[in-house]
Design an enzyme around this catalytic site. Sequence first.
Site, PDB file in Angstrom:
ATOM      1  N   LYS A  84      -1.187  -5.897   5.461  1.00  0.00           N
ATOM      2  CA  LYS A  84       0.122  -5.338   5.141  1.00  0.00           C
ATOM      3  C   LYS A  84       0.894  -5.103   6.435  1.00  0.00           C
ATOM      4  CE  LYS A  84       1.950  -1.423   2.428  1.00  0.00           C
ATOM      5  NZ  LYS A  84       1.514  -0.291   1.559  1.00  0.00           N
ATOM      6  N   SER A 162       3.270  -0.134  -2.900  1.00  0.00           N
ATOM      7  CA  SER A 162       4.069  -0.781  -1.874  1.00  0.00           C
ATOM      8  C   SER A 162       3.338  -1.936  -1.211  1.00  0.00           C
ATOM      9  CB  SER A 162       4.483   0.247  -0.805  1.00  0.00           C
ATOM     10  OG  SER A 162       3.328   0.731  -0.105  1.00  0.00           O
ATOM     11  N   SER A 186      -0.272   2.983  -4.054  1.00  0.00           N
ATOM     12  CA  SER A 186       0.132   1.695  -3.495  1.00  0.00           C
ATOM     13  C   SER A 186      -1.005   0.690  -3.327  1.00  0.00           C
ATOM     14  CB  SER A 186       0.840   1.898  -2.152  1.00  0.00           C
ATOM     15  OG  SER A 186       2.061   2.568  -2.347  1.00  0.00           O
TER      16      SER A 186
END
Length: 475
Positions: A84, A162, A186
């Site tokens: 990420k 996210s 997330s």
Amino acid sequence: MASIGTDTFFAPLSELNASLKAREFSAEDLARAVSERLQQLGPRYNALALPLHQQAIRQAKEVDKELKRQRYRGPLQGIPYGVKDLLAFAGQPTTWGAKPYAGQVFDYNATVIEMLSAAGAVLAGKLSMVELAGGGGYRFPSASLTGPGLNPWDRTRWSGGSSSGSAAAVAAGLVPFAIGSETSGSIVTPASFCGVTALRPTYGLVSRHGAMALSWTLDKLGPFAHSAEDCGVILQTIAGKDSKDPGSAGKSFYYTPQYARPMKDLRVGYAPADFAEWAEPATRPAFEAAIAVLKASGMQFVETKLPDFPYGAALSTILAGEMGSIFEPLIASGKVDELADKPQIAGLKASLELPAKDYLKAMRLRRLMQDQVGKIFGSVDVLLAPGRAGIASKLDQPLDRGPGGAPPNDPGFRSIIPMGNLAGLPALVLPCGFAENMPIALQVVGVPFSENTLLAIGREFQSHTDWHKRRPPSA
């Protein structure tokens, strides 16, 4: 370059490792194939933030030299992965998914990347995310520098936030595994929506040094992969003490499936209302079938209730207080207005107005919650709930829109995500079926540092089902 077929992109980590050792293909071959696939298909799902093709090839060549000398580092040696885009990678942009940080470059690597590199894993790319990991709250999936995360099972639907890119990239076979983060949902949400296995570790088990901070007391990093087995192998590599992370628990993790407790000795706490009333009607048959599989393994199911606390409100207050302090320079500079989502901009600005007394009250309440939640585990070993109550939302659907209709009287475990994050509990997400041709999942939550128990349940479930092996048609 050896020919690498599509099956390889979805293969278990143990199979990839065995193929590399047997010289069926080289680490360079695998890195090239994965990097090319990631660059070619990543944009299809808005999953790719930054390709690292050249760096991956260089690292893979070094791995090949080691393999030739039979120098084996472990099960991740030579295996490509993605992270990420809130993890620092020296000399390359780390955008945090947000326009104000598009040119941000660090001169050091996040600890997780260092640990994976030491194990011989090959970083193939940085993956998309919701801007600032959702800090401030956002209303639409488009709240990202790279556009809305598109679900590989249906690109008109969201891949979840996210950690949108991490989940989508694994689901579509773009990388064998990925690292994402969770502050409140997330990891659980995108894994559930995209049909991949994922693990939210105990707070402090995995170092966050080099990761964007959203909440010092809530943030966690964890793996997305194709199976519980793979998550265990990855966690063993990335867990451990780190003096650079003040929140480090100072503990290591050893994946020990050989010492797993018998399933018949495990007590599973659950709330029937979660599966019969809160879950969307289309998902209920699949959830019922998944529970039947777990019951057939001998696990004892115990109806359980969560202590009555305002989990969501407490988490939101703590998050706002810490987030406001972290992003005060962004807000004060006015650059916060460059973010893509107006409600998120408003939420970040409002965080600066939170009274200290409210933050402190929420933290005191959190301590009481942790004590009461701990007592639940005196009668059960784990808690079981849907990963999410329904399937991935449509891209144009506001994320703050409720399900509609009168809610059931029994709250069930509706607050299990904020509760689990407030208490720092680990959670394993297991794909468990489909509704309307979209994946759904279970989440299994345990006491701190009970990851081996969660993974044993995951291995048992996945030994009797193949939901974790299903592939999106588009992939």
